[in-house]
Write an enzyme that holds these catalytic residues in place. Structure first.
Site, PDB file in Angstrom:
ATOM      1  N   HIS A  71      -7.399  -6.035   0.677  1.00 25.06           N
ATOM      2  CA  HIS A  71      -5.918  -5.497   0.940  1.00 25.06           C
ATOM      3  C   HIS A  71      -5.167  -5.840   2.113  1.00 25.06           C
ATOM      4  O   HIS A  71      -4.309  -5.245   2.506  1.00 25.06           O
ATOM      5  CB  HIS A  71      -6.489  -3.851   1.087  1.00 25.06           C
ATOM      6  CG  HIS A  71      -5.472  -2.685   1.025  1.00 25.06           C
ATOM      7  ND1 HIS A  71      -4.985  -2.198  -0.251  1.00 25.06           N
ATOM      8  CD2 HIS A  71      -4.784  -2.209   1.925  1.00 25.06           C
ATOM      9  CE1 HIS A  71      -3.974  -1.536   0.019  1.00 25.06           C
ATOM     10  NE2 HIS A  71      -4.092  -1.403   1.192  1.00 25.06           N
ATOM     11  N   SER A  99       0.677  -1.240  -0.026  1.00 18.46           N
ATOM     12  CA  SER A  99      -0.136   0.027   0.055  1.00 18.46           C
ATOM     13  C   SER A  99       0.940   1.226  -0.109  1.00 18.46           C
ATOM     14  O   SER A  99       1.659   1.440  -1.056  1.00 18.46           O
ATOM     15  CB  SER A  99      -0.856   0.040   1.342  1.00 18.46           C
ATOM     16  OG  SER A  99      -2.054   1.029   0.977  1.00 18.46           O
ATOM     17  N   ASP A 125      -9.966  -5.626  -3.497  1.00 19.32           N
ATOM     18  CA  ASP A 125      -9.263  -4.598  -2.666  1.00 19.32           C
ATOM     19  C   ASP A 125     -10.118  -3.288  -2.533  1.00 19.32           C
ATOM     20  O   ASP A 125     -10.122  -2.591  -3.612  1.00 19.32           O
ATOM     21  CB  ASP A 125      -7.935  -4.271  -3.061  1.00 19.32           C
ATOM     22  CG  ASP A 125      -7.195  -3.363  -2.187  1.00 19.32           C
ATOM     23  OD1 ASP A 125      -7.754  -2.194  -1.549  1.00 19.32           O
ATOM     24  OD2 ASP A 125      -5.854  -3.407  -2.166  1.00 19.32           O
TER      25      ASP A 125
END
Lengths: 296, 296
Positions: free
Chosen positions: B274, B155, B237
């Protein structure tokens, strides 16, 4: 006994982690449970897969083992399901239930409580064995949580695993534990929970204490030979060397002249602590151990 | 630049996780960092081992990757070290630093801040590249954090990995990312952090934006052929499909007619989210990827 609500479905290791909840008749609360279905699990065929039941320790929820044990990784490689139950009812509304980390919420100690105000809700023994495992078999018909299941756990859950195994010969195909509380009747964690949940009559405590249960244990009718209980404890586990809460050697001693004499495979591993780092390190060995007993 | 204090040494997978802290000159705070030393690491010989640098995402500390990525498991199998830095200074004492989960503490965005009140402390770019990696090589001489190191991250840390890789050709032997923020200049997370840390002049933002950096990228002088950047993103995600914060396809597009044309190996994986469940699932593939470039 109601069906599961799927709160979340998470993809991992080619399988699915289902975060479930259901209304429990044993605890009279909503209970959370996580189930890992490896890619080998398919609803549509008649091929059942084996199961490992993982009981977590004090303060834990169904998330800890799912996130940190690495069991799902090996479950996908080997084709077994994993059940991660919670460690107590939550939100039962009992005065004091949230005041201690080692008693009440997160610390059900896998017993059926005998005394007020706990006995209405704190019945994790019946919840897991008589409600959760059958319900899983009904709802996930190819997950064999009845006839092809082994049990393991950590700390309070390690105690829970050994206790449930010894109390129910033939229910589980094999048993292992990570840093289990082996003789809860004589250590602070056990005294606190047994005293509060079971009352002052110690004969009730002994019904849940592996060091007593092993004396009456008849042996596992599912195992033809070489029944063992595999236990790992870290040499730097502070709850062991500092606080003396685990007492694994007492179980080895108690096993003498029983069906499990010499069969408590206690491995004290140098340098390891009480954490999920310790657990995940020895999960591969425990998986291999259980797979020798489970039917593929 | 001071030496590390060892706060904790944890045994796992036959190796050691060191929880360290040190006083940083870049951030003017005490910084935490976790380092995993596999069993192949030995202080006493002259055999250096390769390193993977793992940059974590928003809100994370050095613990998340250490606990949940399972990089240490593969590090022990393959013989590399892993560095898990923090994601920002902590306790800098700046007004507002703790008010947002996506800005300030836990969200340093791997830049050197240019504006008050952040520029005294929020210098994670220099901290990692110019302070942490050299200090590790000095303190752990057989951990080659200078000449035999690859970079990855998740991320915000995936963005950090690609950004640092593109800004420093030849510093890292390879680069991969899990759900990276690929075009931070044009998405809310990036706009918030770049605006606050770097000011209003967008030319300063572009110096940290992979989609701009790639245009000027000269190629990695360490790689003879087949330079690639491996990226995984889950199709479920929410920060991608719902919030459009990642924009990985923009990086693929931006790579056209550059040294990395066709070399952004973007894998959109069906069903994954995620979380660290997603990360740990694809860690084995990323490890294999980096091991092709690292010197054993």
């Amino acid at each position: 006994m109601s069906k599961f609500t799927i709160k979340e479905t998470i993809s991992l290791f080619d399988g699915k982690l289902l975060k479930l909840s259901h209304e429990s008749t044993s605890t009279k609360t909503s209970m959370d449970v996580n189930i890992y279905l490896p890619p080998q699990y398919e609803e549509s065929n008649n091929k059942e897969i084996p199961v490992i039941l993982y009981l977590a320790g004090l303060t834990c929820s169904p998330q800890n083992g799912a996130e940190k044990s690495f069991l799902p990784y090996f479950a996908s490689k080997k084709g077994f399901g994993v059940i991660f139950p919670d460690t107590s009812p939550r939100g039962a509304g009992i005065k004091g239930e949230d005041e201690n980390w080692d008693f009440g919420t997160g610390a059900g100690f896998y017993v059926d409580s005998l005394v007020e105000p706990w006995k209405e809700n704190y019945n994790m023994y019946s919840y897991i064995l008589k409600e959760l495992l059958p319900l899983i078999k009904i709802e996930f018909k190819n997950l064999d949580s009845i006839n092809n299941i082994s049990i393991t756990g950590h700390s309070m859950g390690g105690y829970g695993a050994i206790m449930m195994y010894l109390r129910n010969p033939g229910k589980f195909k094999s048993c292992s534990a990570f840093a289990p509380i082996c003789n809860p009747s004589i250590v602070p964690w056990g005294e606190k929970c047994f005293g509060n949940y079971l009352g002052n009559d110690k004969s009730e405590w002994y019904k849940y204490d592996p060091c007593y249960l092993i004396k009456e244990y008849l042996g596992n009718p599912l195992i033809k030979n070489d029944e063992k209980i595999l236990i790992h404890v870290g040499s730097k586990d502070p709850f062991d060397f500092r606080d003396n809460q685990l007492r694994c050697k007492n179980l080895v001693e108690s096993a003498k002249n029983t069906k499990l004499d010499g069969k408590i495979d206690l491995k004290i591993v140098e340098g390891y602590d009480h954490s999920y780092y310790f657990i995940s390190t020895f999960v591969p060995e425990h998986v291999e151990f259980h797979l020798k007993y489970l039917t593929k």
